[in-house]
Design an enzyme around this catalytic site. Sequence first.
Site, PDB file in Angstrom:
ATOM      1  N   THR A  64       0.853  -1.204   0.000  1.00  0.00           N
ATOM      2  CA  THR A  64       0.000   0.000   0.000  1.00  0.00           C
ATOM      3  C   THR A  64       0.885   1.249   0.000  1.00  0.00           C
ATOM      4  O   THR A  64       1.960   1.239   0.613  1.00  0.00           O
ATOM      5  CB  THR A  64      -0.880   0.005   1.268  1.00  0.00           C
ATOM      6  OG1 THR A  64      -1.703  -1.159   1.241  1.00  0.00           O
ATOM      7  CG2 THR A  64      -1.778   1.233   1.331  1.00  0.00           C
ATOM      8  N   ASP A  90       6.206  -4.073  -1.612  1.00  0.00           N
ATOM      9  CA  ASP A  90       5.617  -3.045  -0.758  1.00  0.00           C
ATOM     10  C   ASP A  90       6.635  -1.936  -0.477  1.00  0.00           C
ATOM     11  O   ASP A  90       7.848  -2.153  -0.594  1.00  0.00           O
ATOM     12  CB  ASP A  90       5.136  -3.664   0.563  1.00  0.00           C
ATOM     13  CG  ASP A  90       4.137  -2.773   1.302  1.00  0.00           C
ATOM     14  OD1 ASP A  90       3.839  -1.658   0.822  1.00  0.00           O
ATOM     15  OD2 ASP A  90       3.665  -3.194   2.377  1.00  0.00           O
ATOM     16  N   GLY A 122       2.694   3.855   7.887  1.00  0.00           N
ATOM     17  CA  GLY A 122       2.343   5.264   7.736  1.00  0.00           C
ATOM     18  C   GLY A 122       0.992   5.433   7.056  1.00  0.00           C
ATOM     19  O   GLY A 122       0.247   6.362   7.343  1.00  0.00           O
ATOM     20  N   GLU A 127      -0.415  -5.879   5.586  1.00  0.00           N
ATOM     21  CA  GLU A 127       0.922  -5.902   4.970  1.00  0.00           C
ATOM     22  C   GLU A 127       1.807  -6.943   5.659  1.00  0.00           C
ATOM     23  O   GLU A 127       2.533  -7.698   5.005  1.00  0.00           O
ATOM     24  CB  GLU A 127       1.566  -4.516   5.092  1.00  0.00           C
ATOM     25  CG  GLU A 127       0.888  -3.471   4.211  1.00  0.00           C
ATOM     26  CD  GLU A 127       1.394  -2.055   4.414  1.00  0.00           C
ATOM     27  OE1 GLU A 127       1.151  -1.227   3.536  1.00  0.00           O
ATOM     28  OE2 GLU A 127       2.024  -1.774   5.453  1.00  0.00           O
TER      29      GLU A 127
HETATM   30  C1  5RP Z   1       1.453   1.776   4.355  1.00  0.00           C
HETATM   31  C2  5RP Z   1       2.929   1.653   4.331  1.00  0.00           C
HETATM   32  C3  5RP Z   1       3.650   2.276   3.180  1.00  0.00           C
HETATM   33  O1  5RP Z   1       4.424   1.302   2.576  1.00  0.00           O
HETATM   34  C4  5RP Z   1       4.523   3.379   3.680  1.00  0.00           C
HETATM   35  O2  5RP Z   1       3.724   4.319   4.403  1.00  0.00           O
HETATM   36  C5  5RP Z   1       5.245   4.100   2.539  1.00  0.00           C
HETATM   37  O3  5RP Z   1       4.345   4.824   1.769  1.00  0.00           O
HETATM   38  P1  5RP Z   1       4.783   5.678   0.511  1.00  0.00           P
HETATM   39  O4  5RP Z   1       5.215   4.722  -0.554  1.00  0.00           O
HETATM   40  O5  5RP Z   1       3.524   6.441   0.150  1.00  0.00           O
HETATM   41  O6  5RP Z   1       5.889   6.604   0.920  1.00  0.00           O
HETATM   42  O7  5RP Z   1       3.543   1.061   5.177  1.00  0.00           O
HETATM   43  O8  5RP Z   1       0.917   1.237   5.536  1.00  0.00           O
END
Ligand code: 5RP
Length: 214
Positions: free
Chosen positions: A28, A81, A96, A103
Amino acid sequence: MSQAEQKRIAGRAALRYVENGMVVGVGTGSTVAHFIDALAERRHDIEGAVSSSEQSTRLLKERGIPVLDLNATGELALYVDGADECDGHKHLIKGGGGALTREKIIAAASRTFVCIIDPSKRVDVLGRFPLPIEVIPMARSYVAREIVKIGGQPVWRDGVVTDNGNWILDVHGLRITDPVALERELNQITGVVTVGLFARRPADIVLIGAEEMR
Ligand code: 5RP
């Protein structure tokens, strides 16, 4: 080069790990969104994807990629991911975007975890990014007090409900020198659903988006 472009490069680079006939685990976030765009070009070569969030499920379906149930697929060959922080041992902080529980389940059920990040995510010691912890709602305050005892400053991500109907505490002020031990310790607190430390099951491969990967 912009951070957005670095994320796009990292997302596309993961496509080289996708093989014909695979079911691909999909994480995500904004970096993963680029991976999904790239994966759409291979949608006729793969069997489908297992999604880690409602957000990614929507993106996958919009691009014509079948979304499958992890209970039906069994072990996955590949999980792709992003991360919020990544240290030199491929230990990660994630969550985040609030999708840490699904995940972590997919990461555990996958043989190879390819992590896609932009260079800002690389750190020597984890903890500058507040550590997300998903909790059962009625345990929020209890878990927060237990975290204070071990030196963290938990902040409730007010207004956010996870895809699993739970709440998130973001823990500030930790300098995580032993991520495996801290993950184990936090997992022991009653009411904790998932700790956003991916250390006991780290990434296997980290792709950092940069000019030379174009
Ligand atoms: C979501 C996550 C995402 O992998 C992490 O927040 C990174 O996000 P982005 O690719 O938008 O910087 O752990 O739960």
